[in-house]
Scaffold this motif. Sequence first.
Motif, short mmCIF file in Angstrom:
data_model
loop_
_atom_site.label_atom_id
_atom_site.label_comp_id
_atom_site.label_asym_id
_atom_site.label_seq_id
_atom_site.Cartn_x
_atom_site.Cartn_y
_atom_site.Cartn_z
N ASP A 81 0.81 -1.15 0.15
CA ASP A 81 0.10 -0.04 0.11
C ASP A 81 0.87 1.61 0.52
OD1 ASP A 81 -1.87 2.01 0.17
OD2 ASP A 81 -2.56 1.27 1.93
N ALA A 136 -0.42 4.49 0.61
CA ALA A 136 -0.55 4.82 1.98
C ALA A 136 0.11 5.08 3.04
CB ALA A 136 -2.09 4.60 2.61
N LYS A 156 0.93 2.63 8.33
CA LYS A 156 0.92 2.47 7.06
C LYS A 156 2.04 2.13 6.71
CE LYS A 156 -3.90 2.47 6.25
NZ LYS A 156 -4.55 1.84 6.16
#
Length: 144
Positions: free
Chosen positions: A75, A78, A140
């Motif tokens: 990710d 993010a 994250k």
Amino acid sequence: MRYITGGIALGAALALGGLTTAAMAGPAPEPTTARMYAPSELVLTIGYGDKAETASIQRAVTLGCSSGGVGSHPDAAAACDQLRSVGGKFDAVTKKPSSRPCTKEWNPIVVTAQGVWEGRRVSYEHTFANPCALKIGEGKVFAF
């Protein structure tokens, strides 16, 4: 008919050659107005051990944040957003307080970040007491 010799001929040849090259080159490129980003390219690792130099690395990913978020991080966008929101301060990600309870076992896991963040060299290391503490502090950025 007279022949031109010596320095005059050489000067004439260089001048004509320069004119031909300039004509073939075309117009100069337009200056770019695109925003230039400082490099932000990182290698992130997670490993078992109490310090990076002796840890057994379990996972490693790349994270590039110069343009949105790229790399092998699952990710990336993010993770880049989270790092930008804290000004690239990894401690703000890993050392955040939590009310989630964890056991007090000592099973150390170390995370590292090596590379460049917005043009400056980064070498970050943080040791979590156990996998539960890692889940709280991974954010994250270290969620891979």
